[in-house]
Design an enzyme around this catalytic site. Sequence first.
Site, mmCIF file in Angstrom:
data_model
loop_
_atom_site.group_PDB
_atom_site.id
_atom_site.type_symbol
_atom_site.label_atom_id
_atom_site.label_comp_id
_atom_site.label_asym_id
_atom_site.label_seq_id
_atom_site.Cartn_x
_atom_site.Cartn_y
_atom_site.Cartn_z
ATOM 1 N N ASP A 106 0.858 -1.174 0.000
ATOM 2 C CA ASP A 106 0.000 0.000 0.000
ATOM 3 C C ASP A 106 0.901 1.233 0.000
ATOM 4 O OD1 ASP A 106 -2.359 1.596 0.300
ATOM 5 O OD2 ASP A 106 -1.874 1.791 2.421
ATOM 6 N N THR A 129 -0.138 4.885 1.071
ATOM 7 C CA THR A 129 -0.326 5.813 2.175
ATOM 8 C C THR A 129 -0.099 5.125 3.513
ATOM 9 O OG1 THR A 129 -1.949 7.009 0.855
ATOM 10 C CG2 THR A 129 -1.925 7.448 3.221
ATOM 11 N N ASP A 186 -1.961 -0.758 5.911
ATOM 12 C CA ASP A 186 -2.156 -0.165 7.235
ATOM 13 C C ASP A 186 -3.569 0.339 7.481
ATOM 14 O OD1 ASP A 186 -2.169 2.060 5.566
ATOM 15 O OD2 ASP A 186 -1.284 3.354 7.091
#
Length: 839
Positions: A525, A527, A728
Amino acid sequence: MPAIVPDIAPVLVTAESPCAHCSLPVGSQPVRRGEAAFCCTGCAVVYEALGAAGFGETYYRLRELPTEREATRPVAPDALQVRELDTPEFLDTHTRRTADDQRVGELFVDGVHCAACVWLVEQLPYHVEGVIQARLDLPRARLRLTFDDGVRLSAVADWLARFGYALRPARTEALGQRTDAERRLLVRLGVAWALAGNVMLLAFALYAGLDRTGGDGLATAARWISLALAVPAVTYGAAPFFRRASASLRAAWGVRDLRRLHMDTPIALGIAIGFGHSAWATITGQGEVWFDSITVLIAALLTARWLQLRSRRLAGEASERLLALVPTITRRVCSDGTVEAVRVDRLRRGDLVMVPAGEVVPVDGTVTGGASRLNNAVLTGESRPEPVRLGDRVEAGATNLSAPLRLRVERVGEATRVGQLLAWVRDAEARCAPAVLLADRIGGVFVLAVVALALGTALLWSVLDPAAMPHHVVALLVITCPCALGMATPLVFTVAAGRAARAGLFVKSDEAVQRLTEVDAVVLDKTGTLTEGRMVLTALEGDLGLSPEQREEALGIAAALETESTHPIAEALVREQGNGRYGAPTAFESVDGCGVRGVVGGREVWVGRPDWIAAEVGPPSPPLAAAWSSYTRQGHTPVGVAVDGCWALALAVGDALRDDAHALVQQLQDEGKGVHILSGDHPVTVATVAAQLGIDLKHAVGGASPEAKREAVTALQQEGRTVLMVGDGVNDIAALQSADVGVAVGGGSTAGLVAADVFLTHPGLAPIAALLDGAHSAMRTVRGLLAFALAYNLVGAGAAVAGLVTPLVAAVAMPLSSLTVVALALLQPSFRRSRGGSS
């Protein structure tokens, strides 16, 4: 107030100076209280509260003791959660009433990290009336309270909040089941070792020649006492092995496939044969007895099982602690306009709820009042706050940043988008069968081979020497008892899991360790994973004719103005520059969606969107316009600064790459692993990040929804790839669950940590390299110990069949092989250090 920390001297305080309370860096805007400097007002308040309560000297002395928990800044308790603590529903769910009209319950305490915290929290009975006992389990951050039935837990929370601790409810259902199972196994383990110890003492006497020095009577008595002690060890201590072996035999018979036999089958067979022979030898008075080897074997195997269960519990509790942060209570607006606190599960479609700034949206709904900005990164992966106004739809899990909102409820609980994703995770967990470990895969073949070899040995010696046949068969079954084989895998994984946890790498299952060694595709991922997950100033361009000093002054004035704003861009400027040199603004106005303007030090300042400022002060110069165009192409947010009606600066604010991102991507590519980016952020931004990291643009996908991420992971698996997913946020949980191994990065969402197989408590990507290294090392150790155990069994079996090993020698060799396995498992190199030095 007298100084609490005597070693603070009136010296120049820098951004890296330690906070007088939590020891974290004070940053560019320290809070001063006399000679002491603090990183935030919360630490200053706690510092003063400790001194006022008379706890300061003891607390800061104990704080210097070593601890494995990291220091944290004081945590502000949530007012709604504090109010929930006194509700009858909470007390019935999270506490139990004792016979003497007291209550006992466990709660999480956020902000504890050292021995001083333990001492301070356990002062509760002396300062809150009605609290009988308070015991804090520091590694788990769990407070066990015993209190009178009439005590208000909100009073306990208020007392702890004075010192920067937040009391939160703990989700205890699954935890209680695991604790009960662990407690039962620990009792069984204690009984087994107590019996084994006494049997060993009698065995030492027999080995030392008790029959020669004390006569046959003493030797016979020692054998009968050993038998009496061994009976409960076998019937009670070894009961789990016999139950699993019995179930394994029934399952294998049901499918007519003896390869399905579990590893506990040969363990149970070895215990039964060894005990049976020893019992017969005791009854008849002829032959050797091996009660000592049997009882020690049982105790050692139970120890390995208990260590394995305990390590899994400790890893799982970290995610349960994060689950306690999920909102369970909210503010409902009544028909008369008043606001009441209610549990979220009591809301109905059409209800109105109030969400103040700084709180998490508890439901899916529509804005009916107010305008604000929401941080949707947990849901969409988009790092930029999104403005919302009347009529806009919002989803549970988003954080309200700037102003109160009134929402009309549309979906609650599992009907929300977050709830649907979590339900998908639970369903996937129910369908997912654990991987069969290497030792279990060879267990069926091993037990068949041992039984066949025993039958062959019996036939051989029935011809060669019928009288010696029982001794040789028993020696074979004892020396090939797969204690080393059965202990190797759980011990290695237990030791590895403990070391990994101390390094901040929590692995939920042994299967995940094995899968990590097979990964050939890594999906990241953007961000919060590849990037820091917060806005920072990434570039600056001054207008024509401005000197470096004037640029610095303009940036400082802009940062001073932004101290009055809560916008993430404002926070980025303040972190970069601070406001100490130019003082507080004397006038301030925030224009939603545009920027801020005001007066700092007598100078008029604008900070915000370039087109908005241009409407106020005129068009910018070509260099500034070109700079903003470049920033936009790079995926950054363009920001303008004007002072006294003149353009000054072109700024770029964005989510910066983590310092270790380049190293990790390069390392993975060097190892032949495919590296992919899946992000909900803008495709241009994702492509820019991929180009910076040297990732093929075909493998960089932006604007991906949670469902699209899951589909992308599934597509890679259908190509035959073993996928490691690193994320996250809630928008990653479906992909984390679908992946062969899901890794949640520290600081991520609660749901992501629950869905993941591994979660990392330390920020950055270097721990991922440590994780892969440690997994490879652990699996090498497993394979090495299994090879040793099999080699030992082969050599021992050959010697027993040839008549070279007596039952007594076999009884001595069996525990020696187990001790060798234990020693090698403890000395394994896994997770001792990492390539990146993260552990």
